[in-house]
Design a protein around this motif. Structure first.
Motif, PDB file in Angstrom:
ATOM      1  N   PHE A  23       0.827  -1.207   0.000  1.00 59.37           N
ATOM      2  CA  PHE A  23       0.000   0.000   0.000  1.00 59.37           C
ATOM      3  C   PHE A  23       0.862   1.258   0.000  1.00 59.37           C
ATOM      4  O   PHE A  23       0.445   2.305   0.485  1.00 59.37           O
ATOM      5  N   SER A  26      -0.569   4.614  -1.398  1.00 59.04           N
ATOM      6  CA  SER A  26      -1.582   5.341  -0.626  1.00 59.04           C
ATOM      7  C   SER A  26      -0.886   6.166   0.446  1.00 59.04           C
ATOM      8  O   SER A  26       0.088   5.705   1.048  1.00 59.04           O
ATOM      9  N   ARG A  70       0.719   2.032   5.861  1.00 58.61           N
ATOM     10  CA  ARG A  70      -0.324   3.042   6.071  1.00 58.61           C
ATOM     11  C   ARG A  70      -0.285   3.721   7.441  1.00 58.61           C
ATOM     12  O   ARG A  70      -0.890   4.765   7.620  1.00 58.61           O
ATOM     13  N   ASN A 168      -8.630  -2.236   3.282  1.00 62.76           N
ATOM     14  CA  ASN A 168      -8.021  -0.915   3.193  1.00 62.76           C
ATOM     15  C   ASN A 168      -9.095   0.166   3.065  1.00 62.76           C
ATOM     16  O   ASN A 168      -9.051   1.180   3.765  1.00 62.76           O
ATOM     17  N   GLU A 172      -9.700   2.823   6.042  1.00 62.27           N
ATOM     18  CA  GLU A 172      -9.427   4.213   5.688  1.00 62.27           C
ATOM     19  C   GLU A 172     -10.596   5.121   6.088  1.00 62.27           C
ATOM     20  O   GLU A 172     -10.408   6.164   6.706  1.00 62.27           O
TER      21      GLU A 172
END
Length: 184
Positions: A23, A26, A70, A168, A172
């Motif tokens: 990820f 992101s 993340r 995700n 999020e």
């Protein structure tokens, strides 16, 4: 005939590598804590009907990568605890028609059901939980009776990737809603 016999006894070619599910593209969540801790409370049973350990990418691996990519600690106290609650893929054999007409059709013979769940908790220095969010995702896929080992691996890999992307998305949204006072 000897050459055919040697080819038949040769080990199968190794499965092609699968890409990492990560990820990094992101933006990370910069959290006002001193550390991020990953707790893997889900322990795969390693027996039927569980097959996550047979996947080229067990669902727990992209969950680890999600935490790594993340969540960033940017504070001086407290912690963010990320707990893997569930990371399973189970296999169910489906009924396949065995009559003469069945020889002319290809039926779905196996269904894989996947489920992932992660809990995130922001904990202060005294050990009190300041905020928490949960996220979960489920997916199912079937495989035809004539699927090769490679096709089965591709389905399992795709399932792990889909589960990770769904998780995700859920996490999020929940982080933005419930962790706002703790984000930098």
């Amino acid at each position: 005939a000897a050459a055919a016999l040697l080819l038949a006894c040769a080990p199968p070619p190794p499965a092609a590598n699968f890409p990492e599910i990560a990820f990094r593209d992101s933006p990370p969540f910069r959290v006002d804590v001193a550390e991020v801790a990953l707790i893997e409370s889900y322990l795969p049973p390693l027996r039927a009907p569980h097959v996550e350990h047979e996947s080229p990418m067990p669902p727990v691996v992209p969950m680890r990568n999600w935490v790594r990519d993340r969540l960033v600690a940017e504070g001086s106290g407290g912690s963010l605890k990320a707990t893997v609650v569930d990371a399973r893929i189970t296999e169910t054999l489906l009924a396949v028609n065995e009559d003469l007409a069945a020889n002319l059709t290809t039926e779905q013979a196996v269904r894989f059901d996947g489920r992932v769940e992660m809990r995130l908790e922001i904990i202060d220095r005294a050990g009190a939980v300041l905020a928490s969010v949960n996220g979960e995702a489920t997916r199912s896929r079937t495989v035809p009776e004539d699927a090769t080992l490679r096709e089965r691996e591709e389905v399992l890999f795709q399932m792990a990737e889909d589960l990770a992307n769904d998780l995700n998305t859920v996490l999020e949204a929940n982080i933005r809603e419930h962790f706002a006072p703790h984000l930098r």
